[in-house]
Design an enzyme around this catalytic site. Structure first.
Site, mmCIF file in Angstrom:
data_model
loop_
_atom_site.group_PDB
_atom_site.id
_atom_site.type_symbol
_atom_site.label_atom_id
_atom_site.label_comp_id
_atom_site.label_asym_id
_atom_site.label_seq_id
_atom_site.Cartn_x
_atom_site.Cartn_y
_atom_site.Cartn_z
ATOM 1 N N THR A 1 18.185 5.919 62.270
ATOM 2 C CA THR A 1 19.063 7.092 62.190
ATOM 3 C C THR A 1 20.080 6.993 61.059
ATOM 4 O O THR A 1 20.725 7.984 60.729
ATOM 5 C CB THR A 1 19.833 7.277 63.513
ATOM 6 O OG1 THR A 1 20.670 6.134 63.734
ATOM 7 C CG2 THR A 1 18.869 7.443 64.674
ATOM 8 N N CYS B 1 27.568 2.317 64.999
ATOM 9 C CA CYS B 1 28.292 2.585 66.240
ATOM 10 C C CYS B 1 29.147 1.400 66.647
ATOM 11 O O CYS B 1 28.973 0.280 66.164
ATOM 12 C CB CYS B 1 27.308 2.866 67.388
ATOM 13 S SG CYS B 1 26.163 4.222 67.103
ATOM 14 N N CYS C 1 29.285 2.195 72.500
ATOM 15 C CA CYS C 1 28.710 3.534 72.355
ATOM 16 C C CYS C 1 27.892 3.914 73.590
ATOM 17 O O CYS C 1 27.047 3.145 74.054
ATOM 18 C CB CYS C 1 27.819 3.593 71.119
ATOM 19 S SG CYS C 1 27.223 5.273 70.762
ATOM 20 N N ARG D 1 26.338 5.905 58.257
ATOM 21 C CA ARG D 1 27.461 6.807 58.485
ATOM 22 C C ARG D 1 27.986 6.624 59.907
ATOM 23 O O ARG D 1 27.231 6.232 60.810
ATOM 24 C CB ARG D 1 27.053 8.254 58.246
ATOM 25 C CG ARG D 1 26.032 8.814 59.222
ATOM 26 C CD ARG D 1 25.630 10.231 58.816
ATOM 27 N NE ARG D 1 24.768 10.866 59.802
ATOM 28 C CZ ARG D 1 23.454 10.732 59.851
ATOM 29 N NH1 ARG D 1 22.846 9.969 58.952
ATOM 30 N NH2 ARG D 1 22.747 11.368 60.766
ATOM 31 N N CYS E 1 29.153 7.093 63.734
ATOM 32 C CA CYS E 1 28.655 7.863 64.876
ATOM 33 C C CYS E 1 29.687 8.905 65.297
ATOM 34 O O CYS E 1 30.886 8.621 65.373
ATOM 35 C CB CYS E 1 28.359 6.908 66.027
ATOM 36 S SG CYS E 1 27.832 7.711 67.552
ATOM 37 N N CYS F 1 30.574 7.803 69.571
ATOM 38 C CA CYS F 1 31.480 6.705 69.941
ATOM 39 C C CYS F 1 32.662 6.578 68.983
ATOM 40 O O CYS F 1 33.641 5.912 69.293
ATOM 41 C CB CYS F 1 30.732 5.383 70.013
ATOM 42 S SG CYS F 1 30.154 4.747 68.416
ATOM 43 N N ASP G 1 64.390 -23.154 70.358
ATOM 44 C CA ASP G 1 64.870 -22.243 71.397
ATOM 45 C C ASP G 1 65.067 -22.987 72.713
ATOM 46 O O ASP G 1 64.154 -23.635 73.236
ATOM 47 C CB ASP G 1 63.860 -21.113 71.575
ATOM 48 C CG ASP G 1 64.353 -20.045 72.518
ATOM 49 O OD1 ASP G 1 64.994 -19.103 72.049
ATOM 50 O OD2 ASP G 1 64.113 -20.173 73.737
#
Length: 498
Positions: free
Chosen positions: A36, A40, A44, A69, A71, A74, A446
């Site tokens: 695709t 993601c 997702c 690119r 998603c 998600c 401290d």
């Protein structure tokens, strides 16, 4: 083939986290699907792809550099940052912190490389080796993901989204966004509207669970400065400048149990939005990895029961370095409440009033170094020695002898500040904890720490505590927070904390 990347979890771990949608790994890696060309988060909700179609990347910039690119389901822009490269002494960590502070928007890569002590070519090589993408690609991906969040979650006009993401040209923004997302900015919105004047944006700020938000609020509540910030119930609110056109913000837990904080933000200057969000992520320690911190601190000893009691305890930062420095000096050898009272008097006397109060009860800005460099702080009850120290801090900031710039090594930061009169090791280490959010800062002198770490009603020496804390590196500041909280919970007097 993708470039090998350091700090990418083991392939088997990535597979198990992806298939179980384990939120603890959110932001520690990204899953890219070759069929695709989409990448993601491991959480997702989409049906898991075939393992043969999956690639793993250590960060979003590396995935985008290989042509994937983000998603739309998600939303990788919501993932917390990778903790290994958000804070630390490594050259890449320091450079990334400088870049996130906005350096590449104003200066060249060579200038960033000089600040971390390497050449520009070497810095590019180190970024590709460890992050899978060169510095400019990391910088651009960060801006585009922020723009994607604004486009998805707000009604801010596209022109203002471009400015908020650091693009001076709408044309360059449209082209860069379309190339990275395969969609034009305007097409990402189903129902684009115009933001009404005075409306606050609402944004998600994601984190890795567990996250002890109440613990952060409790710490900030006792230190909140009247007129500037407030902690009411389960929310933190603050105003910020400029005084003539102030902004305001409010942070609360995101409803429904989502691993995110809800940010309500009114920022009249769009080009400041990304820096405000970056500052808040640091201040509320949203990029921490509780698993890694717990594995180091919880290996036995005095801290183990504290980690079980308060899982996800974070390191609360401060909004402004000078503000933290003044608070640190005021807190030398006095209680938290006393330091807060003195700071409130300084705000009332020298703080700049806002032209229009942004929120009820919040109507001033913390005074700048210019306003305090010659101020007679004895007027509000500050003893002479500390008044001189505060004026010295203001003068050092104005003439450049010390600063709170991102990317400083802890040792160099402490050395520059302890060179000033009135600033000792404890004060400098506390400033590193709160102003730089340095995870390994450790104010070993401290008194409360030395008593809490003894664990038997005794008191460790500074040297003995420092030796014990070697096992807590590089997360000693988180050990400080656990030990301080253990004492605060027992309602014992709190000394030497600002």
């Amino acid at each position: 083939m993708p470039t090998p990347q350091a700090n990418l979890p083991d392939h088997h771990v990535c597979e198990q986290a992806r298939l179980s949608r384990d939120a603890r790994f959110d932001g520690l890696f990204f899953t890219a699907v070759t069929s695709t060309r989409i990448y993601c988060r491991p959480v997702c909700p989409a049906p898991p792809p075939k393992p043969s179609n999956v690639r793993y990347y250590a960060n979003a910039a590396a995935a985008e550099a290989d042509g994937f690119r983000p998603c739309l389901r998600c939303r990788p822009e919501l993932a917390p940052g990778h903790p290994a490269w958000r804070r630390g002494e490594h050259v890449v960590a320091r450079a990334l912190e400088i870049i996130e502070d906005g350096a590449l928007s104003e200066a060249s890569l060579g200038a960033v490389a000089t600040r971390v002590g390497v050449g520009g070519r070497q810095l590019r090589r180190l970024f590709v080796e460890h992050l899978g993408a060169p510095p400019l690609a990391v910088h651009t991906t960060r801006r585009l993901l922020f723009a994607k969040q604004l486009l998805t979650e707000t009604t801010l006009p596209v022109t203002e989204v471009a400015l908020a993401a650091g693009f001076g040209s709408l044309r360059r923004f449209n082209a860069a966004f379309a190339q990275a997302n395969r969609i034009a900015p305007r097409d990402l919105r189903r129902q684009p509207r115009t933001l009404e004047a005075g409306d606050a944006l609402v944004l998600r700020l994601g984190y890795r669970p567990p996250y002890d938000f109440d613990g952060v609020l409790d710490f900030l509540r006792t230190r909140a400065l009247p007129g500037i910030e407030q902690v009411e119930g389960h929310a933190y609110a603050r105003v910020f400048g400029p005084a003539g056109s102030p902004g305001w913000l409010r942070l609360s837990a995101w409803p429904g149990g989502e691993h995110a904080l809800r940010l309500e933000l009114h920022c009249p200057q769009p080009d400041r939005m990304l820096s405000v969000v970056t500052r808040l992520r640091r201040m509320f320690d949203l990029d921490a990895e509780p698993q890694a911190i717990g594995a180091t601190l919880g290996a036995g000893g005095v801290l183990a029961p504290l980690l079980r009691r308060w899982p996800g305890l974070r390191l609360p930062g401060g909004w402004d370095g000078f503000e933290i420095a003044v608070r640190a000096v005021l807190g030398q050898q006095v209680s938290v409440a006393a330091a807060r009272t003195l700071a409130a008097r300084i705000v009332e006397r020298w703080g700049e009033p806002l032209a229009t109060p942004a929120l009820p009860g919040l109507a001033r800005l913390f005074p700048t170094p210019e306003r305090l460099v010659d101020a007679d702080l004895r007027e509000v009850g500050v003893v002479n020695a500390r008044a001189q120290t505060i004026r010295g801090i203001a003068r050092a900031l104005l003439d450049g002898r010390a600063d709170f710039r991102a990317g400083q090594p802890l040792e160099a930061f402490v050395a520059s500040w302890t060179a000033l009169p009135g600033i000792g090791e404890w004060t400098a280490q506390y400033m590193a904890m709160r102003a730089l959010s340095h995870p390994d800062a450790f104010p070993a002198a401290d008194l409360i720490l030395r008593r809490a770490a003894a664990g038997d009603g005794g008191e460790l020496s500074t040297r003995a505590l420092s030796a014990m804390a070697e096992a807590w590196r590089p997360w000693r500041a988180y050990a400080v927070m656990h030990l301080w909280r253990s004492v605060a919970t027992q309602a014992q007097p709190s000394r030497k904390r600002a």
